[in-house]
Write a protein that holds these residues in place. Sequence first.
Motif: not given
Length: 173
Positions: A106-115
């Motif tokens: 489950e790719d975290l980038h699918e739901v979060f926009e990391p900064r």
Amino acid sequence: MCNSLTVLGTCGAWPEAGRAASGFLLEAYGFRLVLDLGYATLPRLLARCTASEVDAVVITHEHPDHCADLSALCRVLLYGGGRRDRVPLYCPTGVLGRVQAMEPTEDLHEVFEPRPLPGLYQVGPFLLNGRLLPHHVPHAGVRLTGPNLSVAYSGDAGPDHVLGELATGTDLL
Ligand SMILES: [Zn+2]
């Protein structure tokens, strides 16, 4: 809406019976910002709002008593429906890798926009100033400055003058 800070959990290291590890929900100016999501914090967060109502997340560092339930929040956002935009996620090096390793498919980038932290960002009504603080792994503290409210937050930082700089003049540390 009144400004409020909800303590989701305060246990260090592991969640004791009926309690949760580190996590806080700051609700201000109609904006919902989560500070850390340690073990067992997600059910307490969901008692306050839906996952899709979370506007931003700050994770101080990769130790699981501060970030384990970020994986659970990812699952709610992926499978629970109702969310279209990615949620801004402010965190230092190490957090994404640690949480992603819990569930590699489950790719975290699918739901979060990391900064990345450290950094200076406008987060909804808040100016977020993230600075590195001493710990065993990369660790960030933040100062959140809103129109008439300021909050400083740190996870497990050791004594450091930067923590004092983040907290000076704030309404709450
Ligand atoms: Zn720690």
